[in-house]
Scaffold this active site. Structure first.
Site, mmCIF file in Angstrom:
data_model
loop_
_atom_site.group_PDB
_atom_site.id
_atom_site.type_symbol
_atom_site.label_atom_id
_atom_site.label_comp_id
_atom_site.label_asym_id
_atom_site.label_seq_id
_atom_site.Cartn_x
_atom_site.Cartn_y
_atom_site.Cartn_z
ATOM 1 C CB ALA A 1 76.000 75.252 78.579
ATOM 2 C CE LYS A 2 73.764 71.720 72.301
ATOM 3 N NZ LYS A 2 72.542 71.799 71.449
ATOM 4 N N GLY A 3 79.537 75.601 74.916
ATOM 5 C CA GLY A 3 80.451 76.739 74.843
ATOM 6 C C GLY A 3 79.906 78.026 75.433
ATOM 7 C CG LEU A 4 75.706 79.100 75.347
ATOM 8 C CD1 LEU A 4 74.266 78.732 75.670
ATOM 9 C CD2 LEU A 4 75.763 80.472 74.679
ATOM 10 C CG LEU A 5 78.252 77.525 81.023
ATOM 11 C CD1 LEU A 5 78.086 76.274 81.868
ATOM 12 C CD2 LEU A 5 77.680 78.741 81.750
ATOM 13 N N GLY B 1 77.845 67.809 78.602
ATOM 14 C CA GLY B 1 77.308 69.154 78.421
ATOM 15 C C GLY B 1 77.634 70.118 79.529
ATOM 16 C CE1 TYR C 1 77.474 60.398 70.040
ATOM 17 C CE2 TYR C 1 79.547 59.855 71.099
ATOM 18 C CZ TYR C 1 78.233 60.276 71.181
ATOM 19 O OH TYR C 1 77.684 60.581 72.409
ATOM 20 C CE LYS D 1 81.202 78.290 70.184
ATOM 21 N NZ LYS D 1 80.405 77.060 70.127
#
Length: 300
Positions: A202-206, A199, A52, A209
């Protein structure tokens, strides 16, 4: 109030919400304040990797946490090597590289030991015996307390379970990635190996997003799940609902959350102060879309 759980077969008792260092942005003072606030709110597990920000992420954590080092658990990862142009990285699981990389991580983290040192991936083509030798030697030397892997590959996970004294596995698991439920979570639990989830949102989908395709799910399926998460989140945030789902599995020890702002921090650490997920809510979330399964790296 934060909850804690023993990590696998170790003596580490870690916060069930962990701090994912990967999401930190550059700016030492701001990061230090956020990391210390996370500690003040009960987080004692901080995850990073030498990959990172070309090692700068480890430096950020080391600076911020050095005065409370004995009160926190530091986890980092090894195996990915930046190429000279720093545009791409390559894989190296050799004993020589791991031993060298560990010393560099210790220096960047400003500590003389790492609580959990993880192989950052892994394949069946790795020189397994010498990789394992490196971790065991580091443990004997007192440079690491425990070792684990960070893998979503069932065949790699099974190999480590069968041939090492693995403490933990970090893997992606969420309402939109149910693949670990098929076999891996049960394997790990049966062997007393802790699972640290990444995760979970889920990359902000939950959270917030817009719907889009994710893994093998169509935008329409993602939207249907988002609506259900929202429906059962009347007395908690959507992020808290998503995290409670992942933490509900008996094999899961902690969920590492990428945190960039104080608002995100407060939301994440408030997960256990929010209304618990009921059995009915859990079942509705579980079956609103068909669980996915691993298509690659399966056992023969």
């Amino acid at each position: 109030m934060m909850e804690y759980k023993q990590l696998g077969n170790s003596t580490l008792r870690i916060s069930r919400i962990g701090f994912g260092g990967m999401s930190l942005v550059k700016g030492h003072k701001a990061n230090e304040m956020l990391l210390r606030k996370a500690f003040d709110h009960g987080i004692n597990y901080f995850d990073t990797a030498d990959l990172y920000h070309h090692g700068e992420n480890e430096e950020e954590l080391g600076r911020a946490l050095k005065t409370i080092r004995k009160e926190v658990h530091l986890a980092t990862k090894v195996g990915n090597v930046w190429k000279k142009d720093r545009g791409e990285w390559e894989w190296n699981a050799s004993k020589k590289y791991i031993l060298k990389a560990a010393d560099l991580s210790l220096k960047r983290l400003q500590t003389d030991y790492i609580d959990l040192y993880q192989l950052h991936g892994g394949t069946l083509d790795d020189p397994f015996d010498e990789t394992l030798e490196a971790f065991e030697l580091l443990k004997q030397q007192g440079k690491i307390r425990y070792y684990g892997i960070s893998s979503i590959r069932p065949n790699v996970i099974r190999r480590w379970l069968d041939h090492s004294k693995l403490t933990s596995n970090m893997m992606q698991y969420s309402l939109l990635d149910r693949r670990p439920e098929e076999e891996c979570l049960d394997w790990l639990k049966q062997r007393s190996v802790g699972v640290v989830v990444r995760g979970g949102l889920a990359k902000g989908l939950l959270v917030n997003k817009p719907s889009r395709a994710y893994l093998n799910y169509s935008p329409e399926e993602v939207k249907r799940l988002q609506e259900m998460v929202n429906e059962v989140s009347k007395e908690r945030s959507m992020a808290q609902t998503a995290l409670l789902f992942t933490l509900a599995h008996g094999g899961v020890t902690s969920a590492v959350v990428g945190i960039r702002t104080e608002e995100q921090l407060i939301d994440a650490v408030g997960t256990f102060d929010s209304k618990p997920l009921t059995f009915e809510e859990y079942e509705m979330l579980k079956w609103i879309i068909k669980p996915n399964k691993y298509e690659q790296h399966r056992l023969l």
